[in-house]
Every structure is written in structure tokens, then in C-alpha cells.
Scaffold this motif. Structure first.
Motif, PDB file in Angstrom:
ATOM      1  N   THR A 127      -1.275   1.813 -10.245  1.00 55.68           N
ATOM      2  CA  THR A 127      -0.947   1.921  -8.812  1.00 55.68           C
ATOM      3  C   THR A 127      -2.201   2.170  -7.977  1.00 55.68           C
ATOM      4  N   ALA A 141       0.832  -1.208   0.000  1.00 55.67           N
ATOM      5  CA  ALA A 141       0.000   0.000   0.000  1.00 55.67           C
ATOM      6  C   ALA A 141       0.862   1.252   0.000  1.00 55.67           C
ATOM      7  N   SER A 142       1.942   1.232   0.781  1.00 51.20           N
ATOM      8  CA  SER A 142       2.813   2.411   0.868  1.00 51.20           C
ATOM      9  C   SER A 142       3.569   2.642  -0.439  1.00 51.20           C
ATOM     10  N   THR A 181       2.816   1.566  -3.525  1.00 54.88           N
ATOM     11  CA  THR A 181       1.908   1.987  -4.605  1.00 54.88           C
ATOM     12  C   THR A 181       1.429   3.416  -4.383  1.00 54.88           C
ATOM     13  N   ALA A 182       1.281   3.808  -3.122  1.00 55.02           N
ATOM     14  CA  ALA A 182       0.874   5.182  -2.833  1.00 55.02           C
ATOM     15  C   ALA A 182       1.949   6.169  -3.271  1.00 55.02           C
ATOM     16  N   THR A 213      -0.566  10.111   1.607  1.00 57.90           N
ATOM     17  CA  THR A 213      -0.384  10.227   0.156  1.00 57.90           C
ATOM     18  C   THR A 213      -0.937  11.552  -0.343  1.00 57.90           C
ATOM     19  N   VAL A 265      -2.316   6.083   5.518  1.00 60.44           N
ATOM     20  CA  VAL A 265      -1.621   5.959   4.229  1.00 60.44           C
ATOM     21  C   VAL A 265      -2.283   6.849   3.181  1.00 60.44           C
ATOM     22  N   THR A 266      -3.624   6.816   3.141  1.00 60.31           N
ATOM     23  CA  THR A 266      -4.350   7.623   2.164  1.00 60.31           C
ATOM     24  C   THR A 266      -4.139   9.106   2.412  1.00 60.31           C
ATOM     25  N   ASN A 269      -4.902  -1.836   0.326  1.00 61.41           N
ATOM     26  CA  ASN A 269      -5.636  -1.248   1.453  1.00 61.41           C
ATOM     27  C   ASN A 269      -6.675  -2.225   2.006  1.00 61.41           C
ATOM     28  N   GLN A 297      -3.203  -0.166  -5.014  1.00 58.87           N
ATOM     29  CA  GLN A 297      -3.350   0.414  -3.681  1.00 58.87           C
ATOM     30  C   GLN A 297      -4.708   0.072  -3.074  1.00 58.87           C
ATOM     31  N   THR A 298      -5.748   0.056  -3.903  1.00 58.27           N
ATOM     32  CA  THR A 298      -7.066  -0.339  -3.403  1.00 58.27           C
ATOM     33  C   THR A 298      -7.046  -1.775  -2.899  1.00 58.27           C
TER      34      THR A 298
END
Length: 579
Positions: free
Chosen positions: A70, A22-23, A25-26, A136, A132-133, A78, A74-75
Motif C-alpha cells: 500500500t 491514494a485515499s 491505499t492510505a 493518514t 492525505v498524508t 500521490n 500510495q506513492t
């Protein structure tokens, strides 16, 4: 104490693969998003200048593909990270709650604990995804601000003027919101606890005609919940209109500066388009109200989970009970407190091996607390409980489980089938052992009438309160411990059935130590000894026949009167067969 942050971080460590994905791809998505306006500006300037634009256009397409790919990854990450973290938190909370004996205590009623396990863990587990979201978005915004400064310092300066007000708004939101979020969840937990308690006694409430009063009692905290909810909404409203005014003001200021720069020839048309795009990206930092709200709820949820996880767990012992130990139970100076109330006060009691001891007393005398101490379901605040001379804290969990077994007033239907429920404490028990135990508990007759007999799923087995109690007794029989604690485990049986079951149990457990929490006079009459608790102390210890001569002892069973000659009311109650 475990901090909420450490709690979430430990859960994150168990799903670190998803967190890393997740990180990464963010970060890659943020980089692609930031590079796209620059590539778009190059392509637009090439078109305006009538130069070949194939390279910049291909670069735009590649960056767009990177952002889409990405974003999808990321989805996925997450989802995997969030669900894994929530599951880890729920496992930790459930394990600690069971190990510490938390469920049902005054501090954590079952309904409140269920709320912490469901909503609390879900909110706490979403903290990482939200962080994370939000990070980002902030990272992308910072990149957009840097790009604005690189395009023209005056444009960057105009945007930076909106940062101080944003920091003040965010700080005010978190300071005012943290306490509100926690109070809202705590009030929800109280309502859940009251509702679950009422549902457990729904038939009693209906029979007594007190449904309206119970409804008022359950909904009493609703006014506080409403007030807190309105304060949360007011906070969102105030923060929303402040951010709603700040964003357009900064946008107008930045785009005005960009237009002037274009008129003076300081930037190109493509760069002005980039200014518009970077301004939108930079504004993402000014529009994180939803993320702040989610983080506030996550922090409150993590604090509620941490309160349970911080409960002390009794250290397991290392000793085993002497081989062939008869099952003598000893309580020495046992004291138990619940808040400021003294539940048991320096209780000294010896239950000889093979004895059936009935524990009687008025409501609140400490009977169920004493029963819980014998199997270490609760720790005494002072004093010692031992079996065959070995203090319970020194026994291994396996040795303690083999030494003490329980049958409760409301047995939990654990397992998938009726047979599985009976053999829950001994999964290796044969079908013959299960059937023999059910027969002794007088449960075989109704089990064989079920659609699939012993293999009937519990969800498909319509059982009365008395039938559930008999299944609980069968489970205790299969367990076959040295000490059996029956916590009002015959209360739902009618007098005739109780007598038959009592006779069967007396035969099956003739050499076992039995501690019976008794509310019926017939149960006390069939015991070898009776311990009379009053105000947390043993007021008297003797046979039921001897104690029955006392008026105040007979008054304990005033609600359980029966015609003369009925069990427990004859002139020779000691002749009743012990359970």
C-alpha cells in the motif's frame, strides 16, 4: 469569489481516480500499520510462553507485506494525483488569465503571473497530497491512542495529557504562519515581475549604463523578503522546540506507565512491546510540523491562484459582422480607468473603412489602450466600441478574430517553426500564402538565409528586433482581417526598410482599415488621418499636413528629427504613401 478550498477541490475532481486510490491505499496502509504491533505482541507472547507461534508470525508477515504494497501504491497515486491537480490548476489559471486579458496589467505583471503559474499552482496542487498524508498520520495516531487505552487505561490517559498542548501549538502555528506565507510569496512575485521587466529591456539598460540602478530597483523588495523569511524561520524554530520538548515528555510518561503496568502484571511482555510501537505511532500526530508548514504554503499558493481565476471574463457574443462589411470602427463615449487614473476620457472617434489612421500622443496618452479596445483585448469602463455598427461584445469570438488583427512592437514568437509562426492565426494557410505574406513584409530575404528556411525551428532562428517585427507583420498579412491594428509595429526598422515595408503594406492593405500607433513622424505622415491624443482625450483629428503647422504637434516628434527633405519633414507630408 472562488475560495482557495473550492479551487483545489475542483482541480481534485479532475483527478479523482488518483485521489481515490491514494485515499484507499492510505486507509489500508494505516490499518495494516495499526494491526502489526498487535500481531507482533501475540507472536512475542507465544514465544515467551513456548507456544506455537507460526500463525502470529505469518500474520505479521502478511501485515508487513500489506503495508509495503500500500505504501508503494500510495506513492504512485500521490504522484499521479499531485501532478494532475497541478496541471489542472495551471490550465485553469492560464485560460482565465488569457480570457480576461490579465497578463501585463498593473495588478498582475507578467513576472508575477509566471510565479503564480509555476510556484503558486505547484504549492496549491500539493495541498491534497499533503492533506492525505497528514490525515493518514493523524488517523494512524488516533488508532495508536485507542490501542493504548485498550491495553491499559492509565497508559492511554498519560498519552492524552499531551494532546491539549499539541492543539495549542498547532493553532498558534497556523494563525501566525498564514499571513507570513502569503506575504513571502507576494514579495517573490514582485521581484519576479521586476526582473522579467528588466530582462525585456536588457539591451536598453546596458546601452544607457543604468545596470546598477536597475539592479537596486529589482532587489529593493529583497529586504522585505528577508524579514518575512526570518519571521517564518523564527516561527518554525519556536514551534520546533515546543514540539521537541513535548514529544519526549509524553514518551517518557507513557513508557513509564507501561513499565509499571508490566511490573504489576496488568500487561504482558508482548503487550509492553506493543505499547512501545503504539506510542511511536501515536506520536506521529505530535510531529506534523512539516505538514502544517506545507499546508500553510499550499493555502497561500491557492489564494494567489484564486485571485487570478476570480478575474471576470467578458461574455462571448452571438452575432456575426455583416457580410462584406467594410471595417468601419466607431468609439462612442469610451472611458477607461487604471486604478484612480483616467486613461481614456469619453473618447468619440470614427475610423472610416479603408482609412489609415495614425494615433499619436505623448507617453501615457492612452494610445496602446485605444489599440487594445479595438480588438476587445481590453474592456472599456464606459462607452462602446463597434465594427460596422456591431458592438464588439455582441460579436462571436470567431467573428471578432476574423474582423480585427494585430501586429505588435514585440510580436510573440508563437508556433514551432518560422512558417508556423507566420501562419499562427490561420493554420490552414498554404505555403504560397505564407511566402507571399513574408515577401510583402520584406521578411523573405532573411528567412531564406536561415538554416532550413521557413522550416527552421524558432529556437534555432537568430532574429533581430526588426526581423521579429517583420514576422509579426507577415502574420498579420496572412490573418487578413478587415481592421488591422499596428501597435508601433515598425519601430525596430530603420528608415529605409520602414519605407519599403510601408509601401508593400499599403498595397496589400489598400482596402483595409488600419489603425497605427505612431511614434515616428514618418508613420504619421503616411497615414490618411491622424488622431492626436492628449490626457485621455482626442485633442485633434486631421491630416498630418494640417496638424504639422502647429508647434505643439511638431513637439511630439522632437526626438524624431531628420534633415530637411527627409520623409515626414518635407513641406508636403501628405504626399507620403499611406501604410
Amino acid at each position: 469569489m472562488t475560495s482557495p478550498q473550492r479551487l483545489v477541490w475542483d482541480a481534485t475532481a479532475r483527478t479523482r481516480g488518483w485521489f481515490v486510490l491514494a485515499s484507499v491505499t492510505a486507509v489500508l496502509g494505516s490499518a495494516g500499520t495499526l494491526a502489526f504491533p498487535w500481531a507482533m505482541a501475540r507472536a512475542l507472547d507465544a514465544v515467551v510462553a513456548r507456544r506455537a507461534a507460526g500463525g502470529p508470525v505469518l500474520l505479521c508477515a502478511a501485515l508487513l507485506a500489506l503495508v509495503v504494497a500500500t505504501g508503494a501504491l500510495q506513492t504512485l497515486a500521490n504522484g499521479g494525483y499531485g501532478s494532475g491537480t497541478v496541471a489542472a490548476l495551471r490550465r485553469s489559471l492560464a485560460r482565465r488569465a488569457l480570457d480576461a486579458g490579465v497578463p501585463g496589467t498593473a495588478g498582475f505583471p507578467a513576472g508575477d503571473l509566471a510565479g503564480r503559474l509555476s510556484a503558486g499552482c505547484a504549492q496549491a496542487g500539493s495541498a491534497g497530497v499533503t492533506l492525505v498524508t497528514a490525515s493518514t498520520a493523524v488517523l494512524t495516531s488516533l488508532g495508536g491512542v485507542v490501542a493504548l487505552w485498550l491495553l491499559d487505561w492509565r497508559i492511554g490517559l498519560c498519552f492524552s495529557l499531551g494532546v491539549p498542548p499539541l492543539v495549542l501549538i498547532a493553532r498558534s502555528f497556523m494563525n501566525r504562519g498564514s499571513g507570513l506565507f502569503l506575504r513571502y510569496q507576494e514579495t517573490q512575485g514582485r521581484i519576479s515581475a521586476l526582473l522579467l521587466e528588466a530582462l525585456g529591456g536588457a539591451r536598453t539598460i546596458g546601452a544607457s549604463g543604468t545596470a546598477a540602478a536597475e539592479t537596486r530597483r529589482i532587489l529593493e523588495p529583497l529586504q522585505e523578503l528577508s524579514r518575512t523569511g526570518h519571521r517564518v524561520w523564527a516561527l518554525q524554530r519556536d514551534t520546533g522546540w515546543q514540539v521537541g520538548l513535548l514529544i519526549p515528555a509524553v514518551e517518557v510518561l507513557v513508557l513509564g506507565a507501561g513499565g509499571l503496568a508490566l511490573l504489576h502484571g496488568d500487561i504482558s511482555a508482548g503487550e509492553l512491546a506493543a505499547v512501545v510501537a503504539y506510542t511511536a505511532l501515536a506520536m506521529a500526530a505530535l510531529d506534523q510540523l512539516d505538514a502544517l508548514f506545507a499546508l500553510g504554503m499550499s493555502a497561500a499558493g491557492a489564494r494567489r491562484v484564486a485571485e487570478v481565476v476570480d478575474q471576470p471574463v467578458p461574455a462571448p457574443g452571438t452575432r456575426v459582422r455583416p457580410a462584406g462589411g467594410p471595417g468601419t470602427v466607431t468609439l462612442s463615449g469610451v472611458t477607461v480607468r487604471s486604478g484612480n487614473r483616467l486613461v481614456l476620457d469619453s473618447v468619440d472617434l470614427v475610423v472610416p473603412a479603408g482609412t489609415a489612421l495614425a494615433v499619436v500622443g505623448r507617453s501615457g496618452a492612452g494610445k496602446s489602450t485605444l489599440a487594445a479596445l479595438i480588438g476587445r483585448l481590453r474592456e472599456p469602463d464606459a462607452g462602446l466600441v463597434a465594427i460596422d455598427g456591431v458592438p464588439l461584445p455582441e460579436l462571436t469570438p470567431q467573428a471578432l478574430g476574423a474582423a480585427v488583427g494585430y501586429a505588435f512592437e514585440r510580436p510573440a514568437l508563437l508556433g514551432t517553426t518560422v512558417a508556423g509562426m507566420i501562419a499562427f492565426a490561420r493554420p490552414d494557410a498554404s505555403r504560397e500564402e505564407v511566402g507571399a505574406a513574408a515577401g510583402a513584409a520584406r521578411a523573405d530575404d532573411f528567412i531564406t538565409r536561415l538554416p532550413r528556411g521557413y522550416d527552421t525551428p524558432l529556437t534555432d532562428a537568430p532574429l533581430s528586433g526588426g526581423e521579429v517585427q517583420r514576422l509579426g507583420l507577415a502574420r498579420a498579412l496572412v490573418h487578413d482581417p478587415a481592421v488591422v491594428v499596428l501597435d508601433d509595429a515598425l519601430s525596430s526598422l530603420d528608415t529605409a526598410t520602414e519605407a519599403r515595408v510601408g509601401s508593400a503594406l499599403a498595397s496589400a492593405w489598400s482596402d483595409r482599415t488600419r489603425v497605427l500607433i505612431a511614434h515616428r513622424v514618418s508613420t504619421a505622415a503616411r497615414a490618411d488621418l491622424v488622431a492626436w491624443l492628449e490626457d485621455g482625450r482626442v485633442r485633434a483629428l486631421g491630416t498630418h499636413a494640417d496638424l504639422w503647422r502647429r508647434d505643439d504637434y511638431r513637439a511630439l516628434f522632437a526626438a524624431d528629427t531628420a534633415p530637411e527633405g527627409a520623409p515626414g519633414h518635407d513641406t508636403h507630408p501628405h504626399t507620403q504613401e499611406p501604410v
